[in-house]
Design an enzyme around this catalytic site. Structure first.
Site, PDB file in Angstrom:
ATOM      1  CG  ASP A  46     -26.979  -7.771   7.829  1.00 13.72           C
ATOM      2  OD1 ASP A  46     -25.839  -8.849   7.742  1.00 13.72           O
ATOM      3  OD2 ASP A  46     -26.606  -7.285   8.898  1.00 13.72           O
ATOM      4  N   GLY A  77     -33.166  -8.423  17.704  1.00 16.20           N
ATOM      5  CA  GLY A  77     -31.791  -7.754  17.900  1.00 16.20           C
ATOM      6  C   GLY A  77     -31.160  -9.237  18.212  1.00 16.20           C
ATOM      7  CB  ALA A  78     -31.499 -12.721  18.079  1.00 14.43           C
ATOM      8  CB  THR A  83     -15.391  -9.974   5.471  1.00 12.13           C
ATOM      9  OG1 THR A  83     -16.698 -10.897   5.392  1.00 12.13           O
ATOM     10  CG2 THR A  83     -14.236 -10.953   6.027  1.00 12.13           C
ATOM     11  CB  SER A 117     -34.820  -8.244  13.535  1.00 10.55           C
ATOM     12  OG  SER A 117     -34.132  -7.668  14.528  1.00 10.55           O
TER      13      SER A 117
END
Ligand code: GLA
Length: 359
Positions: free
Chosen positions: A152, A102-103, A17, A107
């Site tokens: 993020d 990368g999870a 979003t 990160s």
């Protein structure tokens, strides 16, 4: 020598979003990246990563290679600084991470926000936290080509202990949402990493832009109740994508109120509804994530569960009754072990402060 800690993030609800000018509800978490740096006279960034067990050297006018390596993130940093007319200082940097790479726990954004913050600190300069988030977003685009939203980077820059951040991604106005002590968050890593993630992510963005254009609005955030019939009339997959975004924006506002009211049953139901929408309408889940969500939802003490982050692999976030957090985690992981034959990695996470200098 300056030490910086940049947290990872878990988005509690509202996926895909942010780049439609909508709302998100992430929290910065107590897993993160630690970056240590000192100025150097050489005109280069010398970066050592413990996790990658390697060192790279970039001249301060280096460009990305486009090979998907972690070097490209730093090339993105250099380019973003140059582009905004800032000095790229020579520095020696060392990175350690308690975040799985990368999870889906950001990160890469933690690395970029943390590095840019450190480079400013090394020059004795302060940077406004929203400007820092924007610069890190730009660095990721310049380094890797990923057209990420601002969620993020913003929460990594602005997180607060014990709070989630309700962010209006159009105005960048934030409201801190108190997370009740009865709420505990468990993150379970599916172990799946999909290389299509970046390209599919950009495709979803284009689909949202096409849906907004077809509806005659600037961004899907502007599509309201009156547009429902028009959305139903869009061709697939634009109809499904638009439906997800519009309903997800409603869910995030309702979930923020539910957390403020300590109504975890409602917050959990909204999280689970978000997962189904990401699976069926936005089509960014994978069977391994769906399985974790299914098992979690059948575990007593769990209020709700959903994939978190961009999707195509990564992690599930589970909302748990805090008093039962230990037993729920054991029960859930042992059920998953029986199905998968392996132990999945998991973490109990807490809402934490944003990027900061540590002793
Ligand atoms: C990634 C991006 C964010 C956001 C999420 C999906 O984490 O970096 O900007 O779009 O995916 O919600």
């Amino acid at each position: 020598m300056i030490h910086v800690r940049a947290p990872g993030r878990v988005n509690i609800i509202a996926e895909h979003t942010d780049y439609t000018d909508g709302f998100v509800l992430p929290m910065a978490i107590d897993l993160g990246v630690e970056i240590t740096g000192e100025p150097s006279d050489e005109r280069s960034l010398i970066v050592t990563s413990r996790e990658e067990a390697s060192t790279i050297e970039l001249s301060t006018d280096a460009d990305p290679r486009g090979d998907g390596s972690w070097r490209d993130y730093f090339a993105g940093v250099v380019r973003a600084l140059r582009e905004s007319g800032e000095v790229v200082p020579g520095a020696r940097i060392e990175i350690r991470s308690s975040l799985p790479i990368g999870a889906g726990l950001s990160s890469s954004a933690a690395l970029l926000v943390g590095t840019l913050y450190l480079l400013h600190e090394l020059q004795g300069r302060t940077i406004d936290r929203t400007a820092l988030a924007r610069l890190a977003q730009r660095a990721e685009f310049l380094g890797t080509g990923a057209r990420t939203g601002i969620m993020d980077q913003f929460v990594i820059a602005n997180g607060r202990a014990g709070r989630a951040v309700l962010l209006d991604c159009r105005s960048l106005e934030e409201t801190l949402v108190r997370l009740p002590s009865s709420a505990s968050f468990l993150v379970v890593d599916s172990g799946v990493r999909h290389s299509v993630a970046t390209s599919e992510y950009n495709v979803r963005r284009q689909e949202c832009e096409a849906a907004a254009a077809a509806l005659g609005v600037a961004a899907l955030r502007d599509a309201g109740d009156g547009d429902r019939a028009k959305i139903e009339g869009l061709e697939e997959p634009l109809r499904s994508r638009a439906l997800h975004v519009v309903q997800e924006n409603e869910r995030v506002l309702a979930a923020s109120r539910a957390f403020e009211d300590a109504d975890l049953a409602l917050a959990g139901r909204l999280m689970s509804a978000s997962h189904r929408s990401l699976r069926d309408l936005y089509e960014v889940s994978v069977p391994e994530l769906d399985e974790i969500v299914d098992v979690a939802e059948r575990t007593p003490g769990v209020h709700g569960a959903r994939m978190t982050g961009a999707g195509f692999g990564g992690c599930v976030v589970v909302l748990i009754d805090a008093q039962r957090a230990g037993s729920v985690r054991e029960h859930l992981l042992s059920s998953l072990r029986k199905r998968r034959g392996v132990d999945l990695r998991s973490w109990n996470v807490r809402a934490s402060d944003g990027v900061e200098v540590i002793a």
